[in-house]
Scaffold this motif. Structure first.
Motif, PDB file in Angstrom:
ATOM      1  N   HIS A 138      39.937  41.874  42.301  1.00  0.00           N
ATOM      2  CA  HIS A 138      39.053  42.749  42.441  1.00  0.00           C
ATOM      3  C   HIS A 138      39.123  44.460  42.450  1.00  0.00           C
ATOM      4  O   HIS A 138      38.531  45.075  41.612  1.00  0.00           O
ATOM      5  CB  HIS A 138      38.238  42.442  43.978  1.00  0.00           C
ATOM      6  CG  HIS A 138      37.080  43.391  44.109  1.00  0.00           C
ATOM      7  ND1 HIS A 138      35.962  43.350  43.744  1.00  0.00           N
ATOM      8  CD2 HIS A 138      37.060  44.534  45.213  1.00  0.00           C
ATOM      9  CE1 HIS A 138      35.047  44.012  44.428  1.00  0.00           C
ATOM     10  NE2 HIS A 138      35.580  45.157  45.138  1.00  0.00           N
ATOM     11  N   LYS A 139      40.413  44.695  42.711  1.00  0.00           N
ATOM     12  CA  LYS A 139      40.759  46.034  42.937  1.00  0.00           C
ATOM     13  C   LYS A 139      41.148  46.371  41.453  1.00  0.00           C
ATOM     14  O   LYS A 139      40.917  47.476  41.062  1.00  0.00           O
ATOM     15  CB  LYS A 139      42.319  46.257  43.824  1.00  0.00           C
ATOM     16  CG  LYS A 139      41.646  46.057  45.361  1.00  0.00           C
ATOM     17  CD  LYS A 139      43.035  46.505  46.027  1.00  0.00           C
ATOM     18  CE  LYS A 139      42.418  46.645  47.665  1.00  0.00           C
ATOM     19  NZ  LYS A 139      41.740  47.640  47.870  1.00  0.00           N
ATOM     20  N   GLU A 142      37.823  47.295  39.585  1.00  0.00           N
ATOM     21  CA  GLU A 142      37.468  48.524  40.127  1.00  0.00           C
ATOM     22  C   GLU A 142      38.098  49.565  39.578  1.00  0.00           C
ATOM     23  O   GLU A 142      37.547  50.717  39.132  1.00  0.00           O
ATOM     24  CB  GLU A 142      37.593  48.772  41.955  1.00  0.00           C
ATOM     25  CG  GLU A 142      36.817  47.900  42.533  1.00  0.00           C
ATOM     26  CD  GLU A 142      36.963  48.098  43.998  1.00  0.00           C
ATOM     27  OE1 GLU A 142      37.894  48.365  44.356  1.00  0.00           O
ATOM     28  OE2 GLU A 142      35.697  48.184  44.865  1.00  0.00           O
ATOM     29  N   ARG A 143      39.516  49.617  39.110  1.00  0.00           N
ATOM     30  CA  ARG A 143      40.190  50.560  38.725  1.00  0.00           C
ATOM     31  C   ARG A 143      39.960  50.696  37.129  1.00  0.00           C
ATOM     32  O   ARG A 143      40.160  51.755  36.544  1.00  0.00           O
ATOM     33  CB  ARG A 143      41.713  50.252  38.981  1.00  0.00           C
ATOM     34  CG  ARG A 143      41.990  50.588  40.486  1.00  0.00           C
ATOM     35  CD  ARG A 143      43.379  50.212  40.828  1.00  0.00           C
ATOM     36  NE  ARG A 143      43.352  50.480  42.521  1.00  0.00           N
ATOM     37  CZ  ARG A 143      44.474  49.893  43.023  1.00  0.00           C
ATOM     38  NH1 ARG A 143      45.436  49.118  42.644  1.00  0.00           N
ATOM     39  NH2 ARG A 143      44.517  50.315  44.464  1.00  0.00           N
ATOM     40  N   ASP A 146      36.766  52.427  36.964  1.00  0.00           N
ATOM     41  CA  ASP A 146      36.998  53.977  36.984  1.00  0.00           C
ATOM     42  C   ASP A 146      37.852  54.726  36.128  1.00  0.00           C
ATOM     43  O   ASP A 146      37.377  55.835  35.705  1.00  0.00           O
ATOM     44  CB  ASP A 146      38.001  54.110  38.580  1.00  0.00           C
ATOM     45  CG  ASP A 146      36.907  54.029  39.753  1.00  0.00           C
ATOM     46  OD1 ASP A 146      35.860  53.588  39.616  1.00  0.00           O
ATOM     47  OD2 ASP A 146      37.783  53.748  40.851  1.00  0.00           O
ATOM     48  N   ARG A 157      26.815  48.327  38.587  1.00  0.00           N
ATOM     49  CA  ARG A 157      28.342  48.372  38.848  1.00  0.00           C
ATOM     50  C   ARG A 157      28.821  46.969  39.313  1.00  0.00           C
ATOM     51  O   ARG A 157      29.926  46.415  39.163  1.00  0.00           O
ATOM     52  CB  ARG A 157      28.682  49.288  40.056  1.00  0.00           C
ATOM     53  CG  ARG A 157      30.245  49.525  39.988  1.00  0.00           C
ATOM     54  CD  ARG A 157      30.659  50.801  40.826  1.00  0.00           C
ATOM     55  NE  ARG A 157      32.077  50.918  41.040  1.00  0.00           N
ATOM     56  CZ  ARG A 157      33.184  51.419  40.449  1.00  0.00           C
ATOM     57  NH1 ARG A 157      32.570  51.887  39.148  1.00  0.00           N
ATOM     58  NH2 ARG A 157      34.007  51.322  40.706  1.00  0.00           N
ATOM     59  N   LEU A 161      31.574  44.805  37.769  1.00  0.00           N
ATOM     60  CA  LEU A 161      32.871  44.406  38.529  1.00  0.00           C
ATOM     61  C   LEU A 161      33.034  42.829  38.241  1.00  0.00           C
ATOM     62  O   LEU A 161      34.139  42.350  38.074  1.00  0.00           O
ATOM     63  CB  LEU A 161      32.569  44.629  40.100  1.00  0.00           C
ATOM     64  CG  LEU A 161      32.915  45.990  40.370  1.00  0.00           C
ATOM     65  CD1 LEU A 161      32.529  46.192  41.893  1.00  0.00           C
ATOM     66  CD2 LEU A 161      34.460  46.361  40.151  1.00  0.00           C
TER      67      LEU A 161
END
Length: 208
Positions: A138-139, A142-143, A146, A157, A161
């Motif tokens: 998940h992180k 997100e990165r 971004d 979004r 994701l």
């Protein structure tokens, strides 16, 4: 994908004077190497200590049990760091995707075989490892969003994701074809990941 750390274990302990942070880093690096080269059951804490150049008791002092060391290895190799030192282009989506994929492959290459061992082969039925991997996926998604400068509504979004998390499964499979099987070259993997990510992001934004 080649690891950024040597994969040659020490024949005997390399005792040296280190500060606490350096000792912990040396042990973790040795653990990353050990779990990448051997199945979990074959890893010996004494061998990790010898490779790190520290006394055997220090491995337990800093990491506790072998399982706790393993969980720290999973966290160390699976969490994609913030791209704070990467200057990504601000042009087209494709240019940003290409730069992001290059950054991502560099990050993954840092731990080489261990990334595949714990991220693809090591989850099994262990709920704690699975939770770490899910959070890491998940992180990472997100990165990626971004890094490419993804813009859109809250719903777009959320969709993006989910799509990038699914894309992460293909990343692991593609890297395995490159690293383990040699059926794809590094350039082929890069092209595959770039082309697919462009489609994933465009589809997420359009709601198609």
């Amino acid at each position: 994908m080649s690891s950024s750390v040597s994969t040659q274990p020490a024949a005997e302990p390399r005792w040296r004077r280190l500060g606490p942070d350096e000792r912990r880093t040396a042990i973790l690096t040795a653990g990353i190497r050990a779990f990448g080269e051997q199945p979990y059951s074959a890893v010996q804490m004494a061998a990790v200590a010898a490779d790190a150049g520290v006394a055997r008791g220090l491995v337990n002092h800093y990491f506790g049990t072998k399982r706790e060391l393993y969980l720290d290895v999973v966290r160390a190799v699976m969490f994609v760091p913030e791209p704070d030192e990467v200057h990504l282009p601000t042009g087209t989506l494709r240019r940003r995707v290409e730069a992001t994929v290059d950054w991502l492959m560099t990050v993954l290459a840092a731990h080489g075989r261990t990334w595949l061992a714990v991220g693809v082969e090591g989850a099994g039925g262990d709920p704690e490892v699975r939770a770490i991997l899910d959070e890491a996926d998940h992180k990472a998604a997100e990165r990626v969003l971004d890094a490419v400068g993804f813009t859109g509504s809250v719903t777009e979004r959320a969709n993006a994701l989910a799509a990038v998390r699914a894309y992460g499964g293909m990343v692991k499979a593609a890297v395995r074809e490159w690293v383990d099987r040699g059926s794809l070259t590094q350039n082929q993997v890069r092209t595959l990941l770039c082309e697919t990510l462009v489609v994933v992001l465009e589809t997420s934004r359009s709601g198609a």
